[in-house]
Design an enzyme around this catalytic site. Structure first.
Site, PDB file in Angstrom:
ATOM      1  N   ASP A   1      19.848 -38.263  14.841  1.00 33.38           N
ATOM      2  CA  ASP A   1      20.453 -38.180  13.515  1.00 33.38           C
ATOM      3  C   ASP A   1      20.786 -36.724  13.210  1.00 33.38           C
ATOM      4  OD1 ASP A   1      21.438 -39.068  11.114  1.00 33.38           O
ATOM      5  OD2 ASP A   1      19.492 -39.137  10.110  1.00 33.38           O
TER       6      ASP A   1
ATOM      7  N   HIS B   1      25.436 -32.308   1.418  1.00 36.03           N
ATOM      8  CA  HIS B   1      24.108 -32.932   1.469  1.00 36.03           C
ATOM      9  C   HIS B   1      23.039 -31.888   1.818  1.00 36.03           C
ATOM     10  CE1 HIS B   1      20.875 -35.741   2.240  1.00 36.03           C
ATOM     11  NE2 HIS B   1      20.748 -35.261   3.462  1.00 36.03           N
TER      12      HIS B   1
ATOM     13  N   GLU C   1      20.343 -43.603   3.041  1.00 30.90           N
ATOM     14  CA  GLU C   1      21.259 -42.515   3.389  1.00 30.90           C
ATOM     15  C   GLU C   1      22.530 -43.128   3.955  1.00 30.90           C
ATOM     16  OE1 GLU C   1      19.301 -39.583   5.878  1.00 30.90           O
ATOM     17  OE2 GLU C   1      18.432 -38.606   4.100  1.00 30.90           O
TER      18      GLU C   1
ATOM     19  N   GLU D   1      25.589 -43.111   6.128  1.00 23.58           N
ATOM     20  CA  GLU D   1      25.953 -42.387   7.345  1.00 23.58           C
ATOM     21  C   GLU D   1      26.902 -43.205   8.212  1.00 23.58           C
ATOM     22  OE1 GLU D   1      22.828 -40.423   9.436  1.00 23.58           O
ATOM     23  OE2 GLU D   1      21.471 -40.383   7.705  1.00 23.58           O
TER      24      GLU D   1
ATOM     25  N   ASP E   1      20.253 -44.877   6.917  1.00 25.30           N
ATOM     26  CA  ASP E   1      19.019 -44.250   7.378  1.00 25.30           C
ATOM     27  C   ASP E   1      18.003 -44.309   6.231  1.00 25.30           C
ATOM     28  OD1 ASP E   1      17.055 -42.624   8.454  1.00 25.30           O
ATOM     29  OD2 ASP E   1      18.161 -40.758   8.104  1.00 25.30           O
TER      30      ASP E   1
ATOM     31  N   ARG F   1      11.053 -40.564   0.822  1.00 29.66           N
ATOM     32  CA  ARG F   1      11.125 -39.142   0.444  1.00 29.66           C
ATOM     33  C   ARG F   1       9.769 -38.504   0.197  1.00 29.66           C
ATOM     34  NH1 ARG F   1      15.934 -38.083   2.468  1.00 29.66           N
ATOM     35  NH2 ARG F   1      17.575 -39.299   1.470  1.00 29.66           N
TER      36      ARG F   1
ATOM     37  N   GLN G   1       8.312 -37.902   3.510  1.00 29.11           N
ATOM     38  CA  GLN G   1       9.108 -36.858   4.167  1.00 29.11           C
ATOM     39  C   GLN G   1       8.755 -35.457   3.659  1.00 29.11           C
ATOM     40  OE1 GLN G   1      13.344 -37.419   3.566  1.00 29.11           O
ATOM     41  NE2 GLN G   1      13.898 -35.552   4.661  1.00 29.11           N
TER      42      GLN G   1
ATOM     43  N   LYS H   1      11.211 -41.637   8.350  1.00 29.00           N
ATOM     44  CA  LYS H   1      12.516 -42.228   8.617  1.00 29.00           C
ATOM     45  C   LYS H   1      12.491 -43.222   9.765  1.00 29.00           C
ATOM     46  CE  LYS H   1      15.240 -38.371   6.854  1.00 29.00           C
ATOM     47  NZ  LYS H   1      16.454 -39.009   6.301  1.00 29.00           N
TER      48      LYS H   1
ATOM     49  N   THR I   1      16.146 -48.398  10.342  1.00 33.44           N
ATOM     50  CA  THR I   1      17.513 -47.890  10.229  1.00 33.44           C
ATOM     51  C   THR I   1      18.425 -49.096  10.397  1.00 33.44           C
ATOM     52  OG1 THR I   1      16.824 -45.815  11.287  1.00 33.44           O
ATOM     53  CG2 THR I   1      19.195 -46.256  11.194  1.00 33.44           C
TER      54      THR I   1
ATOM     55  N   GLU J   1      19.914 -37.478  -4.197  1.00 38.14           N
ATOM     56  CA  GLU J   1      20.933 -36.607  -4.775  1.00 38.14           C
ATOM     57  C   GLU J   1      21.557 -37.222  -6.031  1.00 38.14           C
ATOM     58  OE1 GLU J   1      22.461 -36.661  -0.604  1.00 38.14           O
ATOM     59  OE2 GLU J   1      23.477 -34.839  -1.278  1.00 38.14           O
TER      60      GLU J   1
HETATM   61 MN    MN Z   1      19.701 -39.257   7.929  1.00 38.97          MN
END
Ligand code: MN
Length: 423
Positions: free
Chosen positions: A130, A137, A203, A205, A237, A241, A244, A257, A261, A368
């Site tokens: 990834d 971002h 996420e 992606e 993804d 948080r 993380q 993570k 996925t 975000e």
């Molecule tokens: Mn990612």
């Protein structure tokens, strides 16, 4: 190249379908009547059974590559064969071509309503990487997690930052996502504790599939990178948080993570995306020579995130971004990935990183969009608000390129959040 190739199929395809004749993405499916996993192409609301057409000798393959159980046999034919096959299939399904159009028995055998098909991962995924290639971002996360004044780390504009992910937990669209447990330490807490993730996120992606093996010890030059790009897929993804934030220094995300996925079950070829190529952003400072080339291409592809809570009837859009927002190209990602001699293999999957644009409405993660919990998102239908995902929330990702009267899309990615397992 014109965006309208003037091509129509004898099968009717809605103008807003992601799966026009110009797309023809490949995937792996089975049906109740035939449980063999085999390769299909998507056109409108149909899966075209390529295993059947191949067995009838209509696809021109020298030896069988579509009989299943995945796409690796076809990948092995190489990029020239991928393009030639795509052209042949477009012709076979074109409105003027009677070969299949007028053979009702063959049509009855090769057309499967997508609602009748079970879709699988298109290929066994060897290694999953990834990247972190959207500057907006990276900047947003830098501001929230680290340093407002210097949100981008010094290396960010010199190399496509990435981490090695986990392939075992990549699941096809529609697979429910179990809220993970993990080790968390809040800013005010003296010691960490073990608890269900309270900051579950998505996420947005786009990932590319490697379609060709490279040799150990030999970097892939930027100029040859495109020969390795089999196609792209939409990817979510899922990210914890709170887990993380505690674990990611100094080696990056680990178990925050790797629990799940999600990907769309279709692979869209680079040829299908070609009419939507746009000049990539000018990089300043100029990267080192191995990352510099003449083909600076991104793709003008709308990316959309929708959310439906357990109380809502309909999905509501929470973000509209664009694939072209990326700073680093797929060619650069692949050249950098192999620069030390690391080899890649057919079936490797490499994701872009969260794709955020400059405008807050184009941010590609909940972190975000709700700015680390300080700006809750309000949902119109029920008036509920969200800062992260709650149990019963369902995320839908969509992606499409808009041509003149047709679309080339990647197929939906959905996943509903299930409550954490009792332990
Ligand atoms: Mn990612």
């Amino acid at each position: 190249m014109t965006k309208d190739l003037g091509k129509r199929s004898f099968l009717s395809v809605a103008a807003d379908s992601s799966f026009s004749l110009q797309n023809l993405p490949l995937g792996v499916f089975s049906t109740r009547a035939n449980s063999t996993r085999r390769v299909g192409a998507r056109l409108g609301d149909f899966v075209i059974d390529l295993a059947f057409l191949e067995a009838r000798g209509l696809l021109g393959t020298a030896h069988p590559v579509f009989q299943g159980p995945d796409l690796t046999a076809f990948m092995a034919l190489g990029h020239l064969a991928w393009a030639a096959f795509r052209a042949r299939l477009m012709m076979l399904l074109g409105a003027e071509n009677p070969v299949l159009r007028d053979d009702s028995a063959a049509l009855a055998s090769c057309l499967v309503a997508v609602s009748e098909a079970t879709l699988y991962l298109p290929a066994p995924i060897g290694d999953y990487t990834d990247f972190y290639s959207s500057m907006e971002h990276a900047r947003n996360v830098g501001i929230m997690f680290r340093d407002k004044e210097n949100p981008l780390l010094p290396n960010w504009k010199h190399l496509p930052v990435g981490y090695h992910g986990r392939s075992s937990s990549i699941v096809p669209s529609g697979t429910p996502i179990l809220r993970p447990h993990g080790q968390v330490k809040g800013g005010e807490e003296a010691t960490p504790s073990f608890r269900p993730c309270a900051q579950l996120d998505f996420e947005l992606e786009v990932a590319f599939w490697v379609g060709k093996d490279s040799e150990l010890g030999l970097p892939i030059p930027l100029s040859q990178a495109s020969e390795y790009l089999f196609g792209v897929t939409l990817l979510n993804d899922w990210s914890a948080r709170d887990i993380q934030r505690w674990e990611y220094v100094p080696l990056g995300p680990f178990v925050s993570k790797s629990f799940a996925t999600s990907i769309s079950p279709w692979i869209v070829s680079l040829e299908a995306l070609a009419p939507f190529a746009v000049e990539a952003v000018v990089q300043d400072p100029e990267p080192l020579a191995y990352l510099r080339g003449t083909r600076r291409v991104q793709y003008d592809m709308q990316l959309e995130v929708l959310l439906k809570t357990g109380r809502m009837q309909r999905f509501e859009r929470i973000s509209l971004s664009n694939f072209r927002n990326l700073y680093w190209t797929m060619d650069q990602q692949l050249a950098h990935h192999t620069v030390t001699g690391c080899n890649v293999r057919r079936g490797d999957l490499m994701a872009s990183g969260t794709i955020s644009g400059a405008d807050p409405s184009s941010y590609g993660s909940m972190l975000e969009l709700a700015w680390a919990g300080t700006k809750p998102l309000r949902l119109q239908e029920t008036g509920e608000s969200r800062i992260f995902l709650e149990d019963g929330d369902e995320i839908l990702l969509r992606a499409w390129c808009q041509g003149d009267g047709y679309r080339v899309g990647l197929g939906d990615v959905t996943g509903v959040v299930l409550p954490a397992r009792k332990i």
